[in-house]
Design an enzyme around this catalytic site. Structure first.
Site, PDB file in Angstrom:
ATOM      1  N   ASP A  67       0.811  -1.211   0.000  1.00 20.59           N
ATOM      2  CA  ASP A  67       0.000   0.000   0.000  1.00 20.59           C
ATOM      3  C   ASP A  67       0.850   1.271   0.000  1.00 20.59           C
ATOM      4  O   ASP A  67       2.076   1.231   0.134  1.00 20.59           O
ATOM      5  CB  ASP A  67      -0.944  -0.002   1.222  1.00 20.59           C
ATOM      6  CG  ASP A  67      -0.232  -0.414   2.519  1.00 20.59           C
ATOM      7  OD1 ASP A  67      -0.930  -0.758   3.478  1.00 20.59           O
ATOM      8  OD2 ASP A  67       1.014  -0.410   2.542  1.00 20.59           O
ATOM      9  N   ASN A 136      -7.975  -3.515  14.098  1.00 21.94           N
ATOM     10  CA  ASN A 136      -9.349  -3.871  13.680  1.00 21.94           C
ATOM     11  C   ASN A 136      -9.346  -4.994  12.649  1.00 21.94           C
ATOM     12  O   ASN A 136     -10.355  -5.252  11.995  1.00 21.94           O
ATOM     13  CB  ASN A 136     -10.062  -2.635  13.108  1.00 21.94           C
ATOM     14  CG  ASN A 136      -9.345  -2.085  11.896  1.00 21.94           C
ATOM     15  OD1 ASN A 136      -8.355  -2.652  11.442  1.00 21.94           O
ATOM     16  ND2 ASN A 136      -9.854  -0.994  11.349  1.00 21.94           N
ATOM     17  N   HIS A 138      -7.480  -5.110   9.892  1.00 23.50           N
ATOM     18  CA  HIS A 138      -7.196  -4.730   8.501  1.00 23.50           C
ATOM     19  C   HIS A 138      -5.849  -5.273   8.063  1.00 23.50           C
ATOM     20  O   HIS A 138      -4.934  -5.455   8.864  1.00 23.50           O
ATOM     21  CB  HIS A 138      -7.310  -3.226   8.293  1.00 23.50           C
ATOM     22  CG  HIS A 138      -6.179  -2.409   8.810  1.00 23.50           C
ATOM     23  ND1 HIS A 138      -6.308  -1.518   9.851  1.00 23.50           N
ATOM     24  CD2 HIS A 138      -4.888  -2.311   8.416  1.00 23.50           C
ATOM     25  CE1 HIS A 138      -5.160  -0.920  10.072  1.00 23.50           C
ATOM     26  NE2 HIS A 138      -4.278  -1.385   9.220  1.00 23.50           N
ATOM     27  N   GLU A 143      -9.714  -1.988   5.068  1.00 24.04           N
ATOM     28  CA  GLU A 143     -10.383  -1.822   6.355  1.00 24.04           C
ATOM     29  C   GLU A 143     -11.616  -2.727   6.427  1.00 24.04           C
ATOM     30  O   GLU A 143     -12.068  -3.243   5.394  1.00 24.04           O
ATOM     31  CB  GLU A 143     -10.798  -0.349   6.524  1.00 24.04           C
ATOM     32  CG  GLU A 143      -9.640   0.630   6.526  1.00 24.04           C
ATOM     33  CD  GLU A 143      -8.810   0.578   7.818  1.00 24.04           C
ATOM     34  OE1 GLU A 143      -7.770   1.233   7.857  1.00 24.04           O
ATOM     35  OE2 GLU A 143      -9.210  -0.127   8.782  1.00 24.04           O
TER      36      GLU A 143
HETATM   37  N1  GLP Z   1      -1.127  -0.016   6.080  1.00 28.68           N
HETATM   38  C1  GLP Z   1      -0.441  -0.493   7.281  1.00 28.68           C
HETATM   39  C2  GLP Z   1      -0.619  -2.001   7.397  1.00 28.68           C
HETATM   40  O1  GLP Z   1       0.009  -2.640   6.288  1.00 28.68           O
HETATM   41  C3  GLP Z   1       0.014  -2.478   8.720  1.00 28.68           C
HETATM   42  O2  GLP Z   1      -0.057  -3.890   8.829  1.00 28.68           O
HETATM   43  C4  GLP Z   1      -0.759  -1.824   9.857  1.00 28.68           C
HETATM   44  C5  GLP Z   1      -0.260  -2.308  11.237  1.00 28.68           C
HETATM   45  O3  GLP Z   1       0.943  -1.627  11.517  1.00 28.68           O
HETATM   46  P1  GLP Z   1       1.849  -2.028  12.791  1.00 28.68           P
HETATM   47  O4  GLP Z   1       2.654  -3.231  12.351  1.00 28.68           O
HETATM   48  O5  GLP Z   1       2.694  -0.825  13.056  1.00 28.68           O
HETATM   49  O6  GLP Z   1       0.921  -2.360  13.942  1.00 28.68           O
HETATM   50  O7  GLP Z   1      -0.577  -0.384   9.750  1.00 28.68           O
HETATM   51  C6  GLP Z   1      -0.979   0.207   8.523  1.00 28.68           C
HETATM   52  O8  GLP Z   1      -2.359   0.243   8.477  1.00 28.68           O
END
Ligand code: GLP
Length: 264
Positions: A67, A136, A138, A143
C-alpha cells in the site's frame, strides 16, 4: 492456516526472516510482497544482516508493497516508498528498479491500481507476501467492510488511521485521507502469506482472524481461505486464542514429520 506461537517479538522476527531467506535461496528471482508499519521492522533488520553476511542475495529479487498513501510522492518522508527505502531497500543489494510501491502521486490513481495488479501478474505473481495486521483486523489498507475478493484500488482511510498519522504532518501540510492498497483478492493470490503480529493490542484481531468467522468485518479472516497462510505471533498477540495448545501440538508434529523426511 498454520499458527506459530513464540515467546517474544524478537523470535517472531527471526522466524519470519528465516522463511523469507529460505524462499529466496530456493528461488533467487523470487517476487516478494512487503509491508510497512512497526511490526516488519525487526524482520527487515534481520534480512539486512543476512544480506551483509552473504547468507542471501536480493540481486534478482523483485518486490511489491501492499500500500501507499494517495497524494504523497515517493520522496515524502511519510510515504511508504520512503519508509521502505529507509528501512530495507537502501541497505540490501536489491535493484531499486525491481522494487514496486503503489504510486502515491499517480496522475490517474484508478489506472495505476489496475496497472499494479497487471504488473504483479506479468512478473509471475507473488511468491511470498508479508503482512502485518491492524487492531481492527485490517491488512494493507483493506479496512473492515472491504470485499474479500477485492483488487488493488483506492481506499478511504479510517478516522483512527488519519488521527494516528496526524502527528507526522504539520497543520498547514496536506495529510492523506486516501490510500492505494492491494486488494484482499490480490493478497490471496500470493503463493504463500506470512502474517506477523506482536503485542497485546493485536490479540483481538488475531483471535478474529484465526478463530472467528470468515467475514469482511475482519479482513484478515480471509486468510482462512488461503492454501498456505502462516500466522507468526508472540504470546501477547496469541492471548485471545482458544486453541493455543493444539496449534503448538501441530507445530511439534510438523517438525517431527519434517525431521523424519530429512526436510528441516
Ligand atoms: N497499512 C499499514 C498495514 O500494512 C500495517 O499492517 C498496519 C499495522 O501496523 P503495525 O505493524 O505498526 O501495527 O498499519 C498500517 O495500516
Amino acid at each position: 492456516m498454520r499458527i506459530v506461537i513464540l515467546d517474544s517479538a524478537d523470535e517472531v522476527a527471526a522466524y519470519g526472516a528465516e522463511i523469507f531467506i529460505r524462499c529466496i535461496r530456493q528461488k533467487p528471482a523470487a517476487v516478494l510482497g512487503l509491508a510497512t508499519g512497526s511490526t516488519p521492522l525487526a524482520l527487515y533488520r534481520r534480512l539486512i544482516d543476512a544480506n551483509r553476511d552473504a547468507v542471501v542475495s536480493f540481486a534478482k529479487v523483485s518486490s511489491f508493497n501492499l500500500d501507499e498513501y494517495l497524494g504523497l510522492a515517493g520522496d515524502h518522508p511519510q510515504s511508504y516508498r520512503h519508509f521502505m527505502n529507509t528501512h530495507l531497500f537502501d541497505h540490501i543489494d536489491i535493484n531499486p528498479d525491481n522494487t514496486h510501491v503503489p504510486p502515491g502521486d499517480a496522475a490517474d490513481p484508478l489506472q495505476a491500481c489496475a496497472d499494479y495488479d497487471k504488473l504483479i501478474t506479468k512478473l509471475g505473481g507473488i511468491d511470498i507476501q508479508l503482512l502485518g495486521i491492524g487492531r481492527n483486523g485490517h491488512i494493507g489498507f483493506n479496512e473492515p467492510s472491504s470485499g474479500l475478493q477485492s483488487r488493488t484500488r483506492v481506499k478511504t482511510l479510517t478516522r483512527a488511521t488519519i488521527d494516528d498519522n496526524a502527528r507526522f504532518f504539520s497543520t498547514q501540510e496536506f495529510q492523506p485521507h486516501l490510500s492505494i492498497t492491494m486488494g484482499i483478492g490480490t493478497i490471496l493470490e500470493a503463493r504463500k502469506v506470512v502474517l506477523l503480529a506482536t503485542g497485546a493490542a493485536k490479540a483481538g484481531a488475531i483471535k478474529a482472524a484465526a478463530e472467528g468467522p470468515l467475514t469482511a468485518s475482519c479482513p484478515a479472516s480471509a486468510l482462512q481461505m488461503h492454501p498456505d497462510a502462516l500466522l507468526i505471533v508472540d504470546a501477547a498477540a496469541a492471548a485471545g486464542l482458544e486453541r493455543k495448545a493444539f496449534y503448538k501440538h501441530i507445530e511439534r508434529e510438523n517438525q517431527k514429520l519434517l525431521q523424519s523426511l530429512g526436510k528441516t
